[in-house]
Design a protein around this motif. Sequence first.
Motif, PDB file in Angstrom:
ATOM      1  N   ARG A 135      44.912  50.183  45.257  1.00  0.00           N
ATOM      2  CA  ARG A 135      44.472  50.470  44.103  1.00  0.00           C
ATOM      3  C   ARG A 135      45.331  49.979  42.898  1.00  0.00           C
ATOM      4  N   CYS A 136      46.614  49.795  43.218  1.00  0.00           N
ATOM      5  CA  CYS A 136      47.433  49.029  42.202  1.00  0.00           C
ATOM      6  C   CYS A 136      47.059  47.772  41.998  1.00  0.00           C
ATOM      7  N   ARG A 137      46.732  47.035  43.252  1.00  0.00           N
ATOM      8  CA  ARG A 137      46.392  45.530  43.080  1.00  0.00           C
ATOM      9  C   ARG A 137      45.211  45.315  42.240  1.00  0.00           C
ATOM     10  N   ASP A 138      44.103  46.227  42.539  1.00  0.00           N
ATOM     11  CA  ASP A 138      42.851  46.060  41.816  1.00  0.00           C
ATOM     12  C   ASP A 138      42.989  46.314  40.383  1.00  0.00           C
ATOM     13  N   ALA A 139      43.800  47.534  40.253  1.00  0.00           N
ATOM     14  CA  ALA A 139      43.918  47.814  38.728  1.00  0.00           C
ATOM     15  C   ALA A 139      44.677  46.716  37.855  1.00  0.00           C
ATOM     16  N   ALA A 140      45.677  45.885  38.594  1.00  0.00           N
ATOM     17  CA  ALA A 140      46.397  44.976  37.954  1.00  0.00           C
ATOM     18  C   ALA A 140      45.376  43.680  37.682  1.00  0.00           C
ATOM     19  N   ALA A 141      44.879  43.491  38.578  1.00  0.00           N
ATOM     20  CA  ALA A 141      43.804  42.262  38.545  1.00  0.00           C
ATOM     21  C   ALA A 141      42.627  42.614  37.402  1.00  0.00           C
ATOM     22  N   GLY A 142      42.103  43.974  37.386  1.00  0.00           N
ATOM     23  CA  GLY A 142      41.129  44.122  36.218  1.00  0.00           C
ATOM     24  C   GLY A 142      41.964  44.314  34.851  1.00  0.00           C
ATOM     25  N   ARG A 143      43.017  44.542  34.866  1.00  0.00           N
ATOM     26  CA  ARG A 143      43.612  44.690  33.452  1.00  0.00           C
ATOM     27  C   ARG A 143      43.980  43.341  32.924  1.00  0.00           C
ATOM     28  N   ALA A 144      44.373  42.371  33.715  1.00  0.00           N
ATOM     29  CA  ALA A 144      44.511  40.972  33.494  1.00  0.00           C
ATOM     30  C   ALA A 144      43.227  40.327  32.813  1.00  0.00           C
ATOM     31  N   ARG A 145      42.048  40.637  33.633  1.00  0.00           N
ATOM     32  CA  ARG A 145      40.693  40.192  33.129  1.00  0.00           C
ATOM     33  C   ARG A 145      40.621  40.771  31.725  1.00  0.00           C
ATOM     34  N   ALA A 146      40.918  42.089  31.491  1.00  0.00           N
ATOM     35  CA  ALA A 146      40.631  42.703  30.265  1.00  0.00           C
ATOM     36  C   ALA A 146      41.191  42.155  29.190  1.00  0.00           C
ATOM     37  N   LEU A 147      42.549  41.892  29.654  1.00  0.00           N
ATOM     38  CA  LEU A 147      43.698  41.092  28.438  1.00  0.00           C
ATOM     39  C   LEU A 147      43.064  39.939  28.062  1.00  0.00           C
ATOM     40  N   TYR A 148      42.463  39.137  29.076  1.00  0.00           N
ATOM     41  CA  TYR A 148      41.759  37.700  28.453  1.00  0.00           C
ATOM     42  C   TYR A 148      40.617  37.958  27.735  1.00  0.00           C
ATOM     43  N   LEU A 149      39.699  39.126  27.938  1.00  0.00           N
ATOM     44  CA  LEU A 149      38.658  39.326  27.059  1.00  0.00           C
ATOM     45  C   LEU A 149      39.156  39.775  25.858  1.00  0.00           C
ATOM     46  N   VAL A 150      40.191  40.676  25.786  1.00  0.00           N
ATOM     47  CA  VAL A 150      40.576  41.208  24.167  1.00  0.00           C
ATOM     48  C   VAL A 150      41.127  40.025  23.535  1.00  0.00           C
ATOM     49  N   ALA A 151      42.026  39.085  24.213  1.00  0.00           N
ATOM     50  CA  ALA A 151      42.549  37.972  23.477  1.00  0.00           C
ATOM     51  C   ALA A 151      41.507  37.118  23.000  1.00  0.00           C
TER      52      ALA A 151
END
Length: 362
Positions: free
Chosen positions: A63-79
Amino acid sequence: MAPGSGTGCRSPPAALPSGAAGTRLAAACDAVERRLQTAADLLLLTSDARPVSGAGGGPPLPRCRDAAAGRARALYLVARDIAALLQAGAGHADRVTQALAQLGELGVALTESCAEAGYLAAVALPGCAPALQGPVDRYQLCRAAAEVDTGCSILKLYSHSSMPASLLSELCSVTSESAVSLIEACTAAAQRVDHPCTRQLLLQGGRAASAALEAFQASAKLSASSCEDDGSISEHTDGDRNGNLSVGPTTDRGSLPACHLFAESLVAACNSLVVFATQDSSLTGRPARLTEPARDALHDLFSACMSIVSPCVLVCSLVRRLATEGERKRGATRLRVQQCQAVIMKASVQLSQALGVPGYEM
């Protein structure tokens, strides 16, 4: 890339505002930048490997791995959204401020997920031993103290700007919440300490911080009431040699300097309490014992995470410059934010590889 990165055929939109909305935007940039740097300093740039959520209290490794990967993608979208809003120009300062807040929340959450995932993966390797948790959670205490320092620093930084009363109230509220969290954590930790002198110092330090917090809140109320009539701390604005908005040496009813003075006392009380609570290993516990292969794997993961956090910090710095310097830097700032967006995308793929998340695409 963000939509509308465009050519010179279009007439350039107006720059982001430099009044109350610009002050709020610049303050948000400062707060988010400090928040991201604090999380990185405490979790990624340290030789200690500890669980972020306490002993056994966090999610499992997958779950930590999936959460980190999902948040990285979300950061790209916010940028990407921030770059698009900068292209749109005036009238979107509030939306940029909201996007920056989201960038900060996601960036801190990403850092915490990576630190937790790295710790769990490392201690599972042969020859490694997990951390032993003490009465004090070092990360949570240091982060709370950093939030107090950030809020008080921003109050002082904009002491001579036309700060909206709503922003003053918001800063004081967030600062107070962080101080209360810190005091409560130390008071709870004192109940789990065996040494009587250490327990007494934790309790006394908590009382001192509580007294400083009460004085800060009272001075903040006085400052807020003094600017309710006109909605800002000051009306007269000018520009300093760095291009930042400023006013003369006086403020309404002289109450804001008192708020700054008591803010300094609050920061000093909180920092003293945190330094005492985190300098003794009997309070903070023992970090994990890791083998060299485990440390190398942890380093690769943390480096990939830093490659995402660093451009996020740069985005904050760039937007703040735009809020204070205006039209002169609009085109160059938008381009550099787009470059940061591209770096985040590339680093996110590297992070997914370090995390071992299969089939990850932006």
